[in-house]
Structures are given as C-alpha cells and as structure tokens.
Design a protein around this motif. Sequence first.
Motif, PDB file in Angstrom:
ATOM      1  N   ARG A  46       0.419  -2.664  44.517  1.00 42.78           N
ATOM      2  CA  ARG A  46       1.449  -3.687  44.654  1.00 42.78           C
ATOM      3  C   ARG A  46       2.758  -3.031  45.074  1.00 42.78           C
ATOM      4  O   ARG A  46       2.908  -1.822  44.983  1.00 42.78           O
ATOM      5  N   GLN A  74      -4.200   0.837  53.896  1.00 47.13           N
ATOM      6  CA  GLN A  74      -3.567  -0.478  53.715  1.00 47.13           C
ATOM      7  C   GLN A  74      -2.156  -0.506  54.299  1.00 47.13           C
ATOM      8  O   GLN A  74      -1.321  -1.294  53.859  1.00 47.13           O
ATOM      9  N   THR A  75      -1.897   0.372  55.254  1.00 47.71           N
ATOM     10  CA  THR A  75      -0.511   0.480  55.731  1.00 47.71           C
ATOM     11  C   THR A  75      -0.011  -0.806  56.386  1.00 47.71           C
ATOM     12  O   THR A  75       1.177  -1.103  56.325  1.00 47.71           O
ATOM     13  N   TRP A  77      -0.713  -3.864  55.448  1.00 43.10           N
ATOM     14  CA  TRP A  77      -0.324  -4.727  54.314  1.00 43.10           C
ATOM     15  C   TRP A  77       1.040  -4.294  53.788  1.00 43.10           C
ATOM     16  O   TRP A  77       1.914  -5.113  53.526  1.00 43.10           O
ATOM     17  N   ILE A  78       1.217  -2.987  53.643  1.00 46.48           N
ATOM     18  CA  ILE A  78       2.494  -2.468  53.116  1.00 46.48           C
ATOM     19  C   ILE A  78       3.626  -2.807  54.088  1.00 46.48           C
ATOM     20  O   ILE A  78       4.683  -3.290  53.696  1.00 46.48           O
ATOM     21  N   GLN A  80       4.004  -5.115  56.210  1.00 46.15           N
ATOM     22  CA  GLN A  80       4.408  -6.531  56.219  1.00 46.15           C
ATOM     23  C   GLN A  80       5.310  -6.882  55.043  1.00 46.15           C
ATOM     24  O   GLN A  80       6.099  -7.805  55.110  1.00 46.15           O
ATOM     25  N   ARG A  81       5.143  -6.148  53.965  1.00 46.70           N
ATOM     26  CA  ARG A  81       5.878  -6.506  52.737  1.00 46.70           C
ATOM     27  C   ARG A  81       7.126  -5.659  52.487  1.00 46.70           C
ATOM     28  O   ARG A  81       7.885  -5.924  51.559  1.00 46.70           O
TER      29      ARG A  81
END
Length: 253
Positions: A46, A74-75, A77-78, A80-81
């Motif tokens: 998270r 998961q880069t 995903w990271i 984007q956040r």
Amino acid sequence: MSLSPLKRLFIPETDSPNGPDVLLIDGRRISVRYRANTQAKRIIMRMEKDGTGIILTVPPGTDEQAAYRFALGQTGWIWQRLVPENQQADPAILEGCSITIRDVEHVIETATGRGAPVHIRDLPSPRLLVRGDASHMRRRITDFLKREARHDLERASRGYADAMQLDFMRLSVRDTTTRWGSCSSTGTLSYSWRLIMAPPKVLDYVCAHEVAHIEQMNHGPEFWKLVNRHCPHTDFARKWLKRHGHMLHKLPV
Ligand SMILES: [Zn+2]
C-alpha cells in the motif's frame, strides 16, 4: 506524468548498500518500508499516507528481497498513485507522517490543550503528540528526539565506561552526516542524535565502540576484542548500520 509507466525505465538501485529501501521509478526515488505481519498470507502493498512511498506487509518467512521484487512488478500501480512531486505536502507539517523512535514506528499527531510540547503515547498505537503551531512541528520534534537521544546515549556510555573501567570527559549530541559517533583524544564522545530512531541495540553498540576508543584509539584486534567482550550485539548492530543507517537521514525530520 503522462507517459505510460510501462514505457519508463525501472531501475532498482543496485549500487546502494541498502538497495531494497528505495525504488527508482523514472528517476524518482520511492521509499520502501517493510512490515512483518504474522497474519499476512501474501505480500500486501500500500501507499504511504503522504503518497511518496510504499509499505510492504510481508508474511513470516518472506525475505525482503522477494517483497522488493514483488514491488518491482507493480511499478505501474505505484506510479498511478504517487503524489505528483510539485504537490507534496509542506515539509514543515508532519501530521500523519510516521517516525521511528527506538525502532518503533510512531505516527505524528497534533495535540491540543496543555501539556508537554511533544510526548509519546503508546496506546492504542504508538504516536508522537505535538502541541503548538504546525510550522514549528519539525523543530519541536527534533528538539524532543535530541533530548531522548542524549538520555539514552549518556546512560549507555556511562554503563560501558563503568564496565570497561574507563572515563570520558564530555558527551555531545550532534547531527553528524558521516559518522554515528566519534571519540576525541581529550575524551569527548560525540554522537548523532539520529541513533534514537535506530533499534536500541544499535545505539548501545555505537556507545560501546566510542567508549572503547578511549583505551584503543584505533580499530585493531585489541579494540575489537574489547568491544565484543562488552557488547554482544556488535555484529548485529554493524550490519544494521551498514544496511539501514542511511535511512536515519531520510526520515521526515
Ligand atoms: Zn571507531
């Protein structure tokens, strides 16, 4: 920020001694923290509250390298956040950030009413309560941590001086960048206050090391014999400092 993250180059920092603590995405340094959790069945990722780093919760027996590899996958995903760099919170305001004190993570909260400007609350979860104007938060926290550091450093140094039958003249606490401690030929011990954030065994070892220099002003075999005889967690602490020491300079204060 508009390019697809897949088109960007993701480079883990291979030359850093503490590589897994930082993930580099398109030149931006993303802090990586690990938390062991006996309840976790798989690696859970998270974002940090401030949106500038990630926290990996890992089940028992999972090594940090495996968790880091998971994050590497998961880069997108990271990315984007992540909070855009120009929208990061004012560094003077630390509310909601967390800071480790004696290796325990404490969430920083604003407190109201009367009482000490900064104090620790352990229940229901470890917190650092800070009173007063938000713009003074950073200074208040560092003042508090320096005082706590001095207390622990004095106690440990005094203990080792007694055990080794040595004496020191003075003890100073500073914000050193290159060394965690030093011992002058006149018997002054100097330490970095940031050691208060490390595991207590690490602070303790640095004190054993510097006090031993009062007798042995070198790093020869006699010096290490003296340190090891009095400080059983020397190996642990040296490895910890090598691997995580730089993180003590990256914490929010
Ligand atoms: Zn030394």
